[in-house]
Motif scaffolding. Sequence first.
Motif, PDB file in Angstrom:
ATOM      1  N   TYR A   1       0.810  -1.224   0.000  1.00 19.46           N
ATOM      2  CA  TYR A   1       0.000   0.000   0.000  1.00 19.46           C
ATOM      3  C   TYR A   1       0.844   1.275   0.000  1.00 19.46           C
ATOM      4  CZ  TYR A   1      -4.591  -2.093  -0.126  1.00 19.46           C
ATOM      5  OH  TYR A   1      -5.722  -2.742  -0.562  1.00 19.46           O
TER       6      TYR A   1
ATOM      7  N   SER B   1      -5.506  -0.541  10.386  1.00 19.77           N
ATOM      8  CA  SER B   1      -5.304  -1.737   9.556  1.00 19.77           C
ATOM      9  C   SER B   1      -6.541  -2.616   9.467  1.00 19.77           C
ATOM     10  CB  SER B   1      -4.171  -2.570  10.139  1.00 19.77           C
ATOM     11  OG  SER B   1      -3.011  -1.805  10.190  1.00 19.77           O
TER      12      SER B   1
ATOM     13  N   ALA C   1      -2.344  -7.352   3.430  1.00 18.17           N
ATOM     14  CA  ALA C   1      -1.254  -6.784   2.634  1.00 18.17           C
ATOM     15  C   ALA C   1       0.100  -7.074   3.267  1.00 18.17           C
ATOM     16  CB  ALA C   1      -1.461  -5.279   2.478  1.00 18.17           C
TER      17      ALA C   1
ATOM     18  N   THR D   1      -3.228  -5.458  -4.409  1.00 16.19           N
ATOM     19  CA  THR D   1      -4.126  -4.414  -3.891  1.00 16.19           C
ATOM     20  C   THR D   1      -5.513  -4.481  -4.525  1.00 16.19           C
ATOM     21  OG1 THR D   1      -3.250  -2.832  -5.507  1.00 16.19           O
ATOM     22  CG2 THR D   1      -2.265  -2.819  -3.297  1.00 16.19           C
TER      23      THR D   1
ATOM     24  N   ASN E   1      -5.842  -3.109   3.245  1.00 16.82           N
ATOM     25  CA  ASN E   1      -4.585  -2.576   3.766  1.00 16.82           C
ATOM     26  C   ASN E   1      -4.400  -2.975   5.224  1.00 16.82           C
ATOM     27  OD1 ASN E   1      -2.306  -1.209   4.373  1.00 16.82           O
ATOM     28  ND2 ASN E   1      -3.102   0.846   3.884  1.00 16.82           N
TER      29      ASN E   1
END
Lengths: 739, 257
Positions: free
Chosen positions: A205, A455, A472, A506, A511
């Motif tokens: 990210y 997160s 991620a 992504t 994220n």
Amino acid sequence: MLRIEGLSKLCGAERYLDDEPLEGPLKGCLWGMTVRSPVSRGRIRDIVYGAGFNWSEFVVVTPDDIPGPNETYLIENDQPVLAPGYVRHMHEPVALIAHADRDLLRRALASIRVQVDPEPPVLDFRVPPRPEQIQRGTDNVIKQLRICKGDVEKVFATAPIIVEGEYETGAQEHVYIENNAMAAWIEDGPAGDVVVVRGSMQCPYYVLNAVKHALKRDETRVRIMQSPTGGGFGGKEDYPSTIALHAALLALKAQKPVKIVYDRSEDMAATTKRHPSLVRHKTAVDRNGRLLAQKIEVILDGGAYVTLSPVVLSRGIIHAAGPYSCDHVLIEGRAMLTNSVPYGAFRGFGAPQTIFAVERHMDRIAQKLGISPLEVRRVNLLKDGQTTSTQQTICGGTDRHALLERALGETDYARLLAQAEEFNREHPYLRRGVGIATVLHGAGFTGNGEVYLNSKVDVAGLPDGRLEVLAASTEMGQGTNTVFTRLAADAADYATDDVLVGMPDTFRVPNSGPTVASRTVMVVGKLIERAISDLAAQLGGGGSPLRGKALKDAIIAWHRVNGGGSLKARATYTPPPNVKFDDKKYIGDAYATFAWGVCVAHVEVDLRTAAVRVLHFTSLQDIGKVINPTLARGQVQGGTVQAIGWALSEELKFKDGGMANNSLTNYIIPTSDDVPPIRVLFHENPYEHGGGGAKGVGELPMDGPAPAILNAVAHATGCDPLAIPLTPERLMPLLEATP
Amino acid sequence: MAGATDLLVHWPIRPEAQDKTYLDLSAISELRPFRWTDVSLHIGALTTYWDILRDPQTRAEFPLLHEAARQVGAIQIQSRGTWAGNIANGSPAADGVPVLLAYDASVVLTSMAGSREIPLREYYTGYRNSVRRSDELITSIILPRRRYDFSVFHKVGARRAQAITKVGIAVTREAGARAANPWRVVASSVAATVRRCPAIEAFLASGALVRVPSDFFASIDADIRPIDDIRSTASYRRTVLARLLYHSLRGVSATVV
Ligand SMILES: Cc1cc2nc3c(=O)[nH]c(=O)nc-3n(C[C@H](O)[C@H](O)[C@H](O)COP(=O)(O)OP(=O)(O)OC[C@H]3O[C@@H](n4cnc5c(N)ncnc54)[C@H](O)[C@@H]3O)c2cc1C
């Protein structure tokens, strides 16, 4: 549990980007290379492309080709993607070229001359800049931070004993096994073309944000995917954003796939390094060695752009007072702009530098008072209920005094000391010594960082009943996938074979934050557990959450009913209760929790050559619950080896501000023959807010070895080394001056 | 090209090296073995470090060959790298050359025009320069079989394996009074070439007492002139040379006490 991708790594089936065949999206791929600055600072007059090449065959990218702002998105966006007419460090990217023939490209690159009118660079962060060297504000200070507890000056005024010291640490190169590498290509998407970037990275990210920013696209038109990554150590935290943008710019201009793979010399010369540091201590103590006041000044070399220096400085100063209790503490830190390669993240993130200083300083306090290095630690080690420099009350039930005594017992410390002294009386030119360090490491992002990161993790129930973890967080050799699988299997009561961990992409994963700061198992692991219990609760329909076979059956049944649907649960970070930090005043809970460690080093110094050999090393660590003992031991041993290199041999040599020893021949990391037996001991005290009860393990092992080894060298030889790397060239003059 | 361990190390990033033409010697099996005669050991141009390490007879007669071979790179390089390549490459930091010099080796150079034998101590004419003509190959290295009552090789690298020598010594003392001076002292990485040190040899034979390492400085300074470079410093090299000589010879030579 065996490492998930262990077999495919062992037999070479898993491929780094450089080894991937040019098929699929990479079919017809061009190679990209980077035109770099030949000087440390100056205005670019011209870029002269060499004669003898048909430049119309090459794709050339300059700053004019950047669709959005020429900025690398990070804390402050001061680092350009390509230097816009002005360079601030040697090897700074100036332009990009691509061609299908890699050899021809290499020759073409060598023919390019970047002509620069040089300006006076700052190459030493320790001395105040001259007026003509000022490049930021009035003083080149990138960031200044301060921690203040009590009133140190009042204590100094009446203190019985004051001990001062000045400590230095050098830059360090990460030497991940896989050099930086990135590929980019263009795909069609529903909302227009999509720039796809795939490569070696820690933080998908971060790369996404950087590419979005400079390419002026939103996240539906930029897709970032991690490829199997051969190590990072922080070196692939922010730098991949730069190389990803370079690959993307070339691919956009060429409208063809482009692959950029650095060779070792380029990677070493041009990418980030550990921040060099200078730390000054002034300490008031009483006759028993009790710390009455600690005044600490921390100066970091930040390099040519801000990048991550403010947060490295922040972690550095928070760890600067060590794991000790002291009522009066003043810590002042600043990161200085220089014309070096930007210094960046490296395992420990500023803490190893300041812990080196405080742990050498504690031994020198003991020396000055004529007490043992153990005693000065016994008197000062934090007890639960006492506070750190930021006035964080330490709790959690780990008894640091017991940790110290256990390490002494396990190493038979008293006997080691006696044996060393006897050995030294007999031997004509070898001297043995023993040294210790007691350390702490804050787990997760500093202060409110985890709250800002916010997160997220998804867990998906697949049609066949298996679970897939979507995060991620990256596997880069440290074992993320294996530990995530274990945590998910335990949370769901599944066999580990029934858990998948998706490769970060992504377009598929939310994220979960960067894979840094020893946060992955503790923070992201906890989110996995929570997402699974949400999924189990959802499917349990109000009854008790489902587990094991019942959960699997329910997932299969759900898919039968909702054919083609996607079954997912998401967990979002919430901080543990009562964790509060004032990031203006630097007061409060700097970290939700700390990991603790004790290191004992046993060394031998050869007086003929001033070479230091670590004979044996013991590391005792409290990292909460150990999820996978093999991987955790691997982290401690690997961190110790990396720290041995930093302490003794890894020295960056500079020429005109650029790294001159940018090769594995001349930048000296330890070989297997230089590494001692490393004994790893764990103290398991589960942390209730960490995944599986874990605290961070990634960085703590980097903190203790350097001071423990130097303390041992001081014990062995009677000299007083204050700077690392303690190369033989640096130690020899100290030995010559020691009677 | 023999083992190619020197040639290929920078291959990808040195296009200019790729533009030259190379002759690959590796299939010329006559160059591979080493053989003994009554008076000498002949090391073929393709003899590797590993060939020597496997051989007990050389270990017995020329122990320094083993000492040096064991410390070249690591096992991968030891099994490919050749002694002749080490000489031809001409690095002042070479590890094979000092022990060959300490055993008074000579080099056989062969061309279409014939062969000639040159003492190794006269082989180098300067930094990476030698008397070898471009049409000549090194075809073998000859070591005279003599008795030694003392020998030592010491390599100081920045780590214990895969290290380039920062300073090194090879010293032998010949048994029996064949020559006026039984000492042969060779230093590496402290001059433009690996070189014999006549002043130190003469100093050892002079009977002068050596009580501390720095007593060697005068003769060291007469023989060599180390420099600061990317790997070390002149002063470190000089100091270590003195300390190594002192501790290696203490108790061996009656004059070093
Ligand atoms: C990782 C690594 C570690 C190393 N460590 C060490 C070390 O510790 N100590 C050390 O001394 N060296 C070391 N080296 C350097 C090298 O391995 C040695 O110098 C080796 O002896 C060279 O032999 P080679 O057969 O591989 O030579 P090549 O690479 O094949 O040749 C070297 C040079 O000699 C020429 N040449 C070779 N054979 C002949 C011949 N018969 N006649 C004329 N010219 C010839 C070639 O043209 C070339 O110029 C290391 C190299 C590497 C890659």
